[in-house]
Design an enzyme around this catalytic site. Structure first.
Site, PDB file in Angstrom:
ATOM      1  N   HIS A 263       0.351  -1.211   0.107  1.00  0.00           N
ATOM      2  CA  HIS A 263      -0.053   0.442   0.419  1.00  0.00           C
ATOM      3  C   HIS A 263       0.751   1.033  -0.028  1.00  0.00           C
ATOM      4  O   HIS A 263       1.498   1.661   1.208  1.00  0.00           O
ATOM      5  CB  HIS A 263      -1.072   0.039   1.300  1.00  0.00           C
ATOM      6  CG  HIS A 263      -1.900   1.682   0.898  1.00  0.00           C
ATOM      7  ND1 HIS A 263      -3.413   1.455   1.666  1.00  0.00           N
ATOM      8  CD2 HIS A 263      -1.519   2.491   0.711  1.00  0.00           C
ATOM      9  CE1 HIS A 263      -3.961   2.395   1.244  1.00  0.00           C
ATOM     10  NE2 HIS A 263      -2.564   2.825   1.253  1.00  0.00           N
TER      11      HIS A 263
ATOM     12  N   ASP B 237       1.326   2.593   3.669  1.00  0.00           N
ATOM     13  CA  ASP B 237       1.091   3.964   3.533  1.00  0.00           C
ATOM     14  C   ASP B 237       1.332   5.290   3.186  1.00  0.00           C
ATOM     15  O   ASP B 237       1.131   5.687   3.526  1.00  0.00           O
ATOM     16  CB  ASP B 237      -0.788   4.361   4.531  1.00  0.00           C
ATOM     17  CG  ASP B 237      -1.659   4.674   3.883  1.00  0.00           C
ATOM     18  OD1 ASP B 237      -1.914   4.842   3.015  1.00  0.00           O
ATOM     19  OD2 ASP B 237      -2.195   5.530   4.986  1.00  0.00           O
TER      20      ASP B 237
ATOM     21  N   HIS C 181      -4.981  -0.429   5.649  1.00  0.00           N
ATOM     22  CA  HIS C 181      -3.815   0.100   7.241  1.00  0.00           C
ATOM     23  C   HIS C 181      -4.971  -0.215   7.736  1.00  0.00           C
ATOM     24  O   HIS C 181      -5.866   0.694   8.302  1.00  0.00           O
ATOM     25  CB  HIS C 181      -4.044   1.733   6.510  1.00  0.00           C
ATOM     26  CG  HIS C 181      -4.727   2.250   5.660  1.00  0.00           C
ATOM     27  ND1 HIS C 181      -5.839   2.578   5.476  1.00  0.00           N
ATOM     28  CD2 HIS C 181      -4.582   3.338   4.397  1.00  0.00           C
ATOM     29  CE1 HIS C 181      -6.667   2.971   4.527  1.00  0.00           C
ATOM     30  NE2 HIS C 181      -5.912   3.794   3.909  1.00  0.00           N
TER      31      HIS C 181
ATOM     32  N   LYS D   4      -9.795   0.351  -6.006  1.00  0.00           N
ATOM     33  CA  LYS D   4      -9.144   0.006  -4.640  1.00  0.00           C
ATOM     34  C   LYS D   4     -10.065   0.710  -4.640  1.00  0.00           C
ATOM     35  O   LYS D   4     -10.750   1.716  -4.723  1.00  0.00           O
ATOM     36  CB  LYS D   4      -7.875   1.254  -4.483  1.00  0.00           C
ATOM     37  CG  LYS D   4      -8.027   2.148  -3.459  1.00  0.00           C
ATOM     38  CD  LYS D   4      -7.329   1.335  -1.365  1.00  0.00           C
ATOM     39  CE  LYS D   4      -8.100   2.095  -0.067  1.00  0.00           C
ATOM     40  NZ  LYS D   4      -6.404   3.228  -0.461  1.00  0.00           N
TER      41      LYS D   4
ATOM     42  N   HIS E 196     -10.349   0.995   1.510  1.00  0.00           N
ATOM     43  CA  HIS E 196     -10.259   2.088   2.738  1.00  0.00           C
ATOM     44  C   HIS E 196     -11.457   1.835   3.707  1.00  0.00           C
ATOM     45  O   HIS E 196     -12.811   2.243   3.130  1.00  0.00           O
ATOM     46  CB  HIS E 196     -10.027   3.661   2.000  1.00  0.00           C
ATOM     47  CG  HIS E 196      -9.678   5.000   3.271  1.00  0.00           C
ATOM     48  ND1 HIS E 196      -8.908   4.772   3.139  1.00  0.00           N
ATOM     49  CD2 HIS E 196     -10.805   4.667   4.471  1.00  0.00           C
ATOM     50  CE1 HIS E 196      -8.937   6.396   4.222  1.00  0.00           C
ATOM     51  NE2 HIS E 196      -9.905   5.810   4.518  1.00  0.00           N
TER      52      HIS E 196
ATOM     53  N   HIS F  72       1.723   5.337  -1.743  1.00  0.00           N
ATOM     54  CA  HIS F  72       0.980   6.357  -2.516  1.00  0.00           C
ATOM     55  C   HIS F  72       2.686   6.993  -3.250  1.00  0.00           C
ATOM     56  O   HIS F  72       3.693   7.845  -3.050  1.00  0.00           O
ATOM     57  CB  HIS F  72       0.568   8.205  -1.726  1.00  0.00           C
ATOM     58  CG  HIS F  72      -0.682   7.126  -0.497  1.00  0.00           C
ATOM     59  ND1 HIS F  72      -1.942   7.293  -1.122  1.00  0.00           N
ATOM     60  CD2 HIS F  72      -0.465   5.923   0.173  1.00  0.00           C
ATOM     61  CE1 HIS F  72      -2.981   6.801  -1.465  1.00  0.00           C
ATOM     62  NE2 HIS F  72      -2.623   6.222   0.222  1.00  0.00           N
TER      63      HIS F  72
END
Ligand code: NCD
Ligand code: ZN
Length: 350
Positions: free
Chosen positions: A15, A254, A181, A105, A143, A17
């Protein structure tokens, strides 16, 4: 006498970004130095909603890797699609057949950074797409927070389980789901005991800190991420899960970079930058409870096993030595403050 070195199979980040443009170029090397692969989140502006967009983004990531001197093939970005109310089931089939994206996602609309295009009513609007994902074996990465403004920010994950996760998995029992997460004992208990193909990623910050960290001596914006840090009882449940023998819990940083000025702001962005020192942070968390021997399964085995991908064959070594986290690092024309900047960790990647 405890060992000074720990050599493990090279880990993956399930995970991450990576952003885009100059920001992408600034951060991608940090991940590629530690990890062989990473699941790249699609919450760009505009979001990565189609196979064509995922392919184009993957190319930009490969160009950024080349720019910072990462050898061809050393690091593989695993692309994802951003689920919307209007995702075409045909896009799922195309992603699966071509390998252009390995997962989809789910951002509930308004839940977090760049989630305005997210889903408003999962079972109402996305049933056909979810059915196709279940049929072809495309994982849904969730999420897991309700967005109802009446719900306390610390309760949003626990309520999501009841309101969304359980009905979703009753409707699609064979759908592969990753609860991203994870931050609560409620989430840990659910994932550990639920039937069917489910797993969860856990970040380093949720293993190392409870919510006091956000308010220690004043407001600490670099400890603010979503889902927000929770009480100590939840942190302990996450540490127990990550260091257990359950195959369902694995590493997902994350890592979510935001320029210093947007974190230290009247309305600061959510996200902790941990790609710089991810394995050092996780090693510190595992070592604190005497479970450093469990790090390899969590970081390097269970993720590929869940995704049906081969485990990596090369290795990394961590050394037990003090590692001072820099106060800031360059981020395009701005700077980035890593989590726990200025503090010292007890492990360092060799
Ligand atoms: C993420 C981001 O900034 O993109 N922020 C965060 O706090 N984790 C979005 C997300 O994963 O929720
Ligand atoms: Zn994220």
């Amino acid at each position: 006498m405890t060992s000074q070195f720990l050599t493990i199979t090279r880990p993956d980040d399930w995970h991450l970004h990576l952003r885009d443009g100059d920001a992408l170029t600034a951060v991608v090397g940090d991940t590629a130095r530690q990890f062989a692969r990473a699941i790249v989140m699609p919450n760009l502006k505009p979001p990565v909603t189609t196979v064509a967009m995922a392919r184009a983004y993957q190319t930009r990531i490969e160009q950024a890797l080349a720019k910072v001197g990462i050898a061809d093939g050393q690091f593989k970005p695993l692309m994802t699609l951003y689920l919307t109310d209007n995702t075409d089931p045909a896009e799922i089939v195309q992603a699966k057949e071509s390998g252009a994206a390995v997962a989809v996602k789910l951002y509930p609309a308004g839940a977090t950074t760049n989630s305005d295009a997210g889903v408003t009513d999962l079972l109402g609007r996305c049933a056909k797409t979810l059915e196709e994902m279940q049929r072809v074996g495309m994982p849904l990465l969730v999420h897991g927070e309700v967005t109802d403004p009446a719900v306390d920010v610390f309760d949003r994950e626990a309520l999501f389980i009841e309101r969304v996760m359980i009905p979703l998995r009753q409707a699609f029992p064979e759908l592969r789901v990753v609860f991203e997460h994870l931050t609560t004992k409620d989430g840990v208990d659910y994932v550990r005991e639920a039937s069917g193909p489910i797993a969860a990623t856990i970040t380093a910050q949720h293993l190392l800190y409870n919510r006091n960290a956000i308010f220690q001596g004043g407001v600490r914006p670099h400890w603010y991420c979503l889902p927000i840090l929770k009480r100590e009882v939840h942190r302990q449940a996450l540490v127990d899960a990550a260091t257990s023998d359950s195959p369902r819990f694995f590493l997902g940083t994350d890592s979510a970079p935001h320029a210093r000025g947007l974190k230290e702001h009247a309305c600061g962005c959510a996200g902790c930058y941990t790609a710089l020192h991810a394995m050092e942070l996780y090693a510190t968390a595992f070592d604190r409870v005497g479970k450093i021997d469990k790090l390899e399964a969590f970081a390097s085995h269970r993720g590929p096993d869940f995704y049906g991908l081969p485990r990596n064959t090369d290795r990394i070594t961590l050394e037990r030595t003090s590692f001072l986290i820099p106060n800031e690092i360059p981020y395009g024309s701005e700077t980035l403050v890593p989590l726990a900047a200025g503090e010292t960790l007890s492990w360092r990647l060799v």
